[in-house]
Motif scaffolding. Structure first.
Motif, PDB file in Angstrom:
ATOM      1  N   ARG A  59     -14.922   5.776   4.470  1.00  0.00           N
ATOM      2  CA  ARG A  59     -13.539   5.734   4.948  1.00  0.00           C
ATOM      3  C   ARG A  59     -12.551   5.843   3.777  1.00  0.00           C
ATOM      4  O   ARG A  59     -11.627   6.656   3.823  1.00  0.00           O
ATOM      5  CB  ARG A  59     -13.288   4.434   5.698  1.00  0.00           C
ATOM      6  CG  ARG A  59     -11.861   4.274   6.177  1.00  0.00           C
ATOM      7  CD  ARG A  59     -11.557   2.879   6.694  1.00  0.00           C
ATOM      8  NE  ARG A  59     -12.731   2.175   7.098  1.00  0.00           N
ATOM      9  CZ  ARG A  59     -12.867   1.510   8.239  1.00  0.00           C
ATOM     10  NH1 ARG A  59     -11.874   1.465   9.087  1.00  0.00           N
ATOM     11  NH2 ARG A  59     -13.978   0.872   8.523  1.00  0.00           N
TER      12      ARG A  59
ATOM     13  N   GLU B 245      -9.839   8.880   2.926  1.00  0.00           N
ATOM     14  CA  GLU B 245      -8.415   8.592   2.772  1.00  0.00           C
ATOM     15  C   GLU B 245      -7.891   9.023   1.410  1.00  0.00           C
ATOM     16  O   GLU B 245      -6.759   9.506   1.305  1.00  0.00           O
ATOM     17  CB  GLU B 245      -8.154   7.107   2.987  1.00  0.00           C
ATOM     18  CG  GLU B 245      -8.320   6.668   4.429  1.00  0.00           C
ATOM     19  CD  GLU B 245      -8.227   5.158   4.597  1.00  0.00           C
ATOM     20  OE1 GLU B 245      -8.195   4.428   3.581  1.00  0.00           O
ATOM     21  OE2 GLU B 245      -8.171   4.717   5.751  1.00  0.00           O
TER      22      GLU B 245
ATOM     23  N   TYR C 297      -5.484  13.407   8.875  1.00  0.00           N
ATOM     24  CA  TYR C 297      -4.870  13.065  10.158  1.00  0.00           C
ATOM     25  C   TYR C 297      -4.216  14.275  10.822  1.00  0.00           C
ATOM     26  O   TYR C 297      -3.291  14.146  11.607  1.00  0.00           O
ATOM     27  CB  TYR C 297      -3.847  11.943   9.961  1.00  0.00           C
ATOM     28  CG  TYR C 297      -4.412  10.790   9.176  1.00  0.00           C
ATOM     29  CD1 TYR C 297      -5.473  10.040   9.682  1.00  0.00           C
ATOM     30  CD2 TYR C 297      -3.927  10.475   7.919  1.00  0.00           C
ATOM     31  CE1 TYR C 297      -6.024   8.999   8.960  1.00  0.00           C
ATOM     32  CE2 TYR C 297      -4.469   9.428   7.190  1.00  0.00           C
ATOM     33  CZ  TYR C 297      -5.508   8.697   7.714  1.00  0.00           C
ATOM     34  OH  TYR C 297      -6.047   7.666   6.993  1.00  0.00           O
TER      35      TYR C 297
ATOM     36  N   ARG D  24      -6.211  14.095  14.395  1.00  0.00           N
ATOM     37  CA  ARG D  24      -6.290  12.730  14.939  1.00  0.00           C
ATOM     38  C   ARG D  24      -5.259  11.883  14.200  1.00  0.00           C
ATOM     39  O   ARG D  24      -5.070  12.037  12.993  1.00  0.00           O
ATOM     40  CB  ARG D  24      -7.669  12.104  14.707  1.00  0.00           C
ATOM     41  CG  ARG D  24      -8.810  12.835  15.343  1.00  0.00           C
ATOM     42  CD  ARG D  24      -8.982  12.363  16.777  1.00  0.00           C
ATOM     43  NE  ARG D  24     -10.166  12.942  17.359  1.00  0.00           N
ATOM     44  CZ  ARG D  24     -10.157  13.987  18.170  1.00  0.00           C
ATOM     45  NH1 ARG D  24      -9.047  14.577  18.460  1.00  0.00           N
ATOM     46  NH2 ARG D  24     -11.268  14.441  18.689  1.00  0.00           N
ATOM     47  N   THR D  25      -4.640  10.971  14.925  1.00  0.00           N
ATOM     48  CA  THR D  25      -3.732  10.044  14.248  1.00  0.00           C
ATOM     49  C   THR D  25      -4.548   9.052  13.438  1.00  0.00           C
ATOM     50  O   THR D  25      -5.766   8.914  13.633  1.00  0.00           O
ATOM     51  CB  THR D  25      -2.863   9.280  15.264  1.00  0.00           C
ATOM     52  OG1 THR D  25      -3.726   8.441  16.058  1.00  0.00           O
ATOM     53  CG2 THR D  25      -2.066  10.226  16.149  1.00  0.00           C
ATOM     54  N   LYS D  26      -3.875   8.357  12.546  1.00  0.00           N
ATOM     55  CA  LYS D  26      -4.562   7.349  11.748  1.00  0.00           C
ATOM     56  C   LYS D  26      -5.172   6.284  12.655  1.00  0.00           C
ATOM     57  O   LYS D  26      -6.304   5.844  12.438  1.00  0.00           O
ATOM     58  CB  LYS D  26      -3.610   6.713  10.735  1.00  0.00           C
ATOM     59  CG  LYS D  26      -4.299   5.730   9.834  1.00  0.00           C
ATOM     60  CD  LYS D  26      -3.414   5.250   8.722  1.00  0.00           C
ATOM     61  CE  LYS D  26      -4.233   4.291   7.887  1.00  0.00           C
ATOM     62  NZ  LYS D  26      -3.776   4.159   6.552  1.00  0.00           N
ATOM     63  N   ALA D  27      -4.462   5.896  13.695  1.00  0.00           N
ATOM     64  CA  ALA D  27      -4.976   4.882  14.626  1.00  0.00           C
ATOM     65  C   ALA D  27      -6.232   5.371  15.348  1.00  0.00           C
ATOM     66  O   ALA D  27      -7.184   4.601  15.534  1.00  0.00           O
ATOM     67  CB  ALA D  27      -3.901   4.502  15.632  1.00  0.00           C
ATOM     68  N   GLU D  28      -6.233   6.639  15.763  1.00  0.00           N
ATOM     69  CA  GLU D  28      -7.407   7.194  16.444  1.00  0.00           C
ATOM     70  C   GLU D  28      -8.613   7.247  15.509  1.00  0.00           C
ATOM     71  O   GLU D  28      -9.729   6.918  15.909  1.00  0.00           O
ATOM     72  CB  GLU D  28      -7.110   8.601  16.969  1.00  0.00           C
ATOM     73  CG  GLU D  28      -6.151   8.643  18.134  1.00  0.00           C
ATOM     74  CD  GLU D  28      -5.731  10.051  18.486  1.00  0.00           C
ATOM     75  OE1 GLU D  28      -5.475  10.282  19.688  1.00  0.00           O
ATOM     76  OE2 GLU D  28      -5.660  10.926  17.595  1.00  0.00           O
TER      77      GLU D  28
ATOM     78  N   GLU E 154      -9.083   5.366  12.838  1.00  0.00           N
ATOM     79  CA  GLU E 154      -9.504   3.988  12.599  1.00  0.00           C
ATOM     80  C   GLU E 154     -10.321   3.445  13.766  1.00  0.00           C
ATOM     81  O   GLU E 154     -11.296   2.722  13.575  1.00  0.00           O
ATOM     82  CB  GLU E 154      -8.288   3.089  12.339  1.00  0.00           C
ATOM     83  CG  GLU E 154      -7.653   3.284  10.994  1.00  0.00           C
ATOM     84  CD  GLU E 154      -8.595   2.956   9.848  1.00  0.00           C
ATOM     85  OE1 GLU E 154      -9.306   1.934   9.912  1.00  0.00           O
ATOM     86  OE2 GLU E 154      -8.631   3.741   8.892  1.00  0.00           O
ATOM     87  N   LYS E 155      -9.941   3.811  14.978  1.00  0.00           N
ATOM     88  CA  LYS E 155     -10.694   3.386  16.168  1.00  0.00           C
ATOM     89  C   LYS E 155     -12.114   3.951  16.140  1.00  0.00           C
ATOM     90  O   LYS E 155     -13.077   3.260  16.470  1.00  0.00           O
ATOM     91  CB  LYS E 155      -9.956   3.825  17.429  1.00  0.00           C
ATOM     92  CG  LYS E 155     -10.539   3.295  18.699  1.00  0.00           C
ATOM     93  CD  LYS E 155      -9.700   3.689  19.896  1.00  0.00           C
ATOM     94  CE  LYS E 155     -10.311   3.181  21.178  1.00  0.00           C
ATOM     95  NZ  LYS E 155      -9.527   3.549  22.353  1.00  0.00           N
TER      96      LYS E 155
ATOM     97  N   HIS F 246     -14.046   2.065  13.548  1.00  0.00           N
ATOM     98  CA  HIS F 246     -14.376   0.735  14.072  1.00  0.00           C
ATOM     99  C   HIS F 246     -15.527   0.805  15.071  1.00  0.00           C
ATOM    100  O   HIS F 246     -16.428  -0.040  15.060  1.00  0.00           O
ATOM    101  CB  HIS F 246     -13.140   0.107  14.719  1.00  0.00           C
ATOM    102  CG  HIS F 246     -13.395  -1.248  15.273  1.00  0.00           C
ATOM    103  ND1 HIS F 246     -13.587  -2.356  14.479  1.00  0.00           N
ATOM    104  CD2 HIS F 246     -13.517  -1.686  16.552  1.00  0.00           C
ATOM    105  CE1 HIS F 246     -13.813  -3.410  15.238  1.00  0.00           C
ATOM    106  NE2 HIS F 246     -13.777  -3.028  16.500  1.00  0.00           N
TER     107      HIS F 246
END
Length: 98
Positions: free
Chosen positions: A41, A45, A52, A55-59, A61-62, A65
């Protein structure tokens, strides 16, 4: 005498080297897998020019995870790569690979 001792030492070292496990066959435990995934990861980055784009950073990261929580049993290197591939594919860059 020295020549015989040298040959014996070389033979012993060859047998010892063959007795070691191949690194790709070694099982990695969940604690190690979590750390390795964190390295993947951070590397993405820090070194990918635009992780990104699709995909967004949140997507992303999901997805990381989700993979991280799936590490409940030991895996070999191939199993780790297979687990991380969906994340790498989601970046949408054909040159991003393990």
């Amino acid at each position: 005498m020295r020549k015989m001792a040298l040959m014996t030492g070389m033979a012993v070292s060859v047998f010892a080297a063959q007795a070691q496990d191949a690194p790709f066959d070694r099982k990695l435990y969940p604690e190690d897998l979590h750390q390795d995934l964190d390295v993947v990861r951070r590397t993405i980055e820090q070194s990918h020019p635009d992780p990104y784009r699709y995909r967004t950073k949140a997507e992303l990261e999901k997805l990381f995870h989700s993979v991280d929580t799936s590490f409940t049993t030991p895996l070999d290197a191939e199993g780790f790569i297979q687990a991380v591939l969906p994340v790498l594919r989601s970046i949408g860059d054909a040159s991003t690979r393990m």
